[in-house]
Design a protein around this motif. Structure first.
Motif, PDB file in Angstrom:
ATOM      1  N   GLU A  74       0.852  -1.084  -0.108  1.00 29.28           N
ATOM      2  CA  GLU A  74       0.183   0.127   0.104  1.00 29.28           C
ATOM      3  C   GLU A  74       0.826   1.216  -0.039  1.00 29.28           C
ATOM      4  N   THR A  76       0.323   5.320  -0.054  1.00 32.00           N
ATOM      5  CA  THR A  76      -0.686   6.472  -0.013  1.00 32.00           C
ATOM      6  C   THR A  76       0.376   7.599   0.096  1.00 32.00           C
ATOM      7  N   ASP A  79       0.962   9.962   3.411  1.00 30.12           N
ATOM      8  CA  ASP A  79       0.108   9.222   4.659  1.00 30.12           C
ATOM      9  C   ASP A  79       0.856   8.201   5.082  1.00 30.12           C
ATOM     10  N   ARG A  80       0.922   6.889   4.201  1.00 30.46           N
ATOM     11  CA  ARG A  80       0.959   5.718   4.712  1.00 30.46           C
ATOM     12  C   ARG A  80       1.813   4.784   3.761  1.00 30.46           C
TER      13      ARG A  80
END
Length: 442
Positions: A74, A76, A79-80
């Motif tokens: 993942e 993002t 953010d992440r």
């Protein structure tokens, strides 16, 4: 599989979130901080998109290579990040695999990082590595904090980290002593003339560098911070540009981790420096420094501040009737048979120990520069070269004796079997005591 607890680490970095994110997702930036201090990253491939691969190899202080692999699950931006990371054995089979989740939270001008790790799989032998992951991540994040703190904007900073098999004092001297610095600075094939080297706050340095094609490049700057064996901060000016260099020296078990962060005024200045080969130049400079430090391991260096003017000290070293009064370790006497102080001339003498054992010596002069420098070869076994410099300091004189051996093994043998370090120190002590007693030479 043994149950390994989830690990959670949080850190606040004094840097904007976007910059911290880039430090995790751009290979050049990841390389600058990944792994504990003392570790290098010879290979760093990062493809930050879902399904993208991560391949980071670390090299330990002893040269051991630790191949690493992983993949992003993942991504993002800002953010992440969720990614796997693991290590493989010599056959390429995974030893363990860990799921990592990093979140980046904006806190004004700072960034809160939260890192969670969970072991997905582990073979029994992973028990030798997994207990140290918290310490490893903690040390890595310390390096990340240092990199971020040293750069207002990472796109203006070039960071190089290298581990040398030498103590911090020797690595530090290679940056602050003209003779040593001139021998390694710059790409291979380049030569240097160090015209000024005043390594103290406010002191200047100036170097003319000559490329293999004869082109001259001039560099100069000023030292702003000098913490012996730990830290140097200095400017470097070249072709109308200027950058700030912060060099930190961290010693561990006789090895030294050097981190050099060079900050430029603009990203365009850094891009131009890289275009002209700065990264290659720094890498080759570090290679040359490593080689010089290895050669320095073949040396014994001792200095003394003597309470006498330089001409007198030089005469005490070059006139046989005076040499015989102080030469040799404590308890030894010396008889000088011949002393022809000129390039190519011979010096023959016999030292007699406290037990009556005689040690014949044959020396040949290579360089004679009164009253500044003497170079001579010791022709008996083991062979070595003496380089003696005499520096006038008012009414006192600093004498530096450098014994150069053909190898580290030869140096160690001279120290172990012949007591070379202790003998040299005792010899200089004898001269110091003689001069402190008010020695006069007609």
């Amino acid at each position: 599989m043994a149950e390994w607890p989830e690990m959670v680490l949080t850190r606040v970095f004094s840097a904007p979130r976007e910059l911290v994110w880039k430090a995790w997702t751009e290979p050049g930036r990841v390389r600058a901080w990944w792994g504990p201090r003392g570790f290098g990253v010879p290979r760093c491939e990062v493809d930050p998109r879902p399904g993208g691969a991560m391949s980071i190899d670390m090299s330990g202080p002893d040269g051991t290579l630790y191949p690493g692999f992983g993949a992003f699950r993942e991504v993002t931006p800002f953010d992440r990040l969720v990614f796997t990371a693991g290590a493989a054995d010599s056959s390429g089979e995974p030893v363990f695999e860990i799921l990592n989740t990093a979140t980046f939270e904006e806190r004004g001008a700072s960034t809160l990082l939260t890192l969670r790790t969970r072991v997905l799989s582990a073979r029994p032998e992973a028990a030798a590595y997994l207990p140290g992951q918290e310490m490893g991540w903690s040390l890595s994040l310390e390096r990340l904090a240092a990199v971020l703190a040293g750069a207002e904007a990472a796109d203006r900073v070039l960071v190089v980290t290298r581990v040398f098999q030498a103590p911090a004092a020797l690595v530090f001297a290679a940056f602050t002593e003209a003779e040593r610095m001139g021998a390694w600075w710059g790409p291979r094939g380049f030569t240097n003339t160090v015209e000024e080297m005043d390594a103290r706050p406010g002191g200047a340095w100036r170097v003319t560098q000559v490329a293999p094609d004869g082109t001259e490049h001039r560099f100069d700057g000023v030292f702003h911070e000098v913490v012996p064996y730990e830290r140097l901060v200095f400017t470097q000016r070249w072709q109308g540009h200027e950058n700030l260099n912060v060099a930190t020296f961290r010693e561990l078990d006789g090895q030294t981790e050097l981190t050099m962060a060079s900050t430029f005024d603009t990203a365009a200045d850094l891009d131009m420096a890289l275009k002209y080969g700065m990264r290659r130049g720094m890498s080759e400079s570090m290679d040359r420094l490593s080689e010089q430090l290895e050669a320095a391991g073949c040396e014994i260096v001792v200095s003394r501040l003597l309470t006498a003017p330089r001409p007198l000290v030089y005469r005490m070293w070059t006139e046989p009737e005076h040499v015989a009064r102080w030469w040799g370790p404590k308890g030894f006497t010396t008889a000088v048979a011949a002393m022809d102080v000129r390039a190519g001339g011979d010096w023959r003498f016999v030292m007699r120990g406290p037990d009556g054992t005689e040690f014949p010596n044959h020396v040949r002069y290579v360089e004679v520069s009164p009253p500044e420098r003497l170079v001579y070869d010791h022709l008996e076994d083991p062979w070595f070269r003496h380089e003696v410099s005499f520096t006038a300091l008012g009414r006192e004189t600093e004498v530096t004796v450098r014994m150069r051996f053909t190898s580290v093994a030869a140096r160690e043998e001279a120290v172990r079997q012949y007591g070379a370090v202790e003998g040299l120190n005792q010899t200089l002590n004898g001269l110091a005591e003689l001069l402190a007693g008010g020695e006069r030479v007609a």
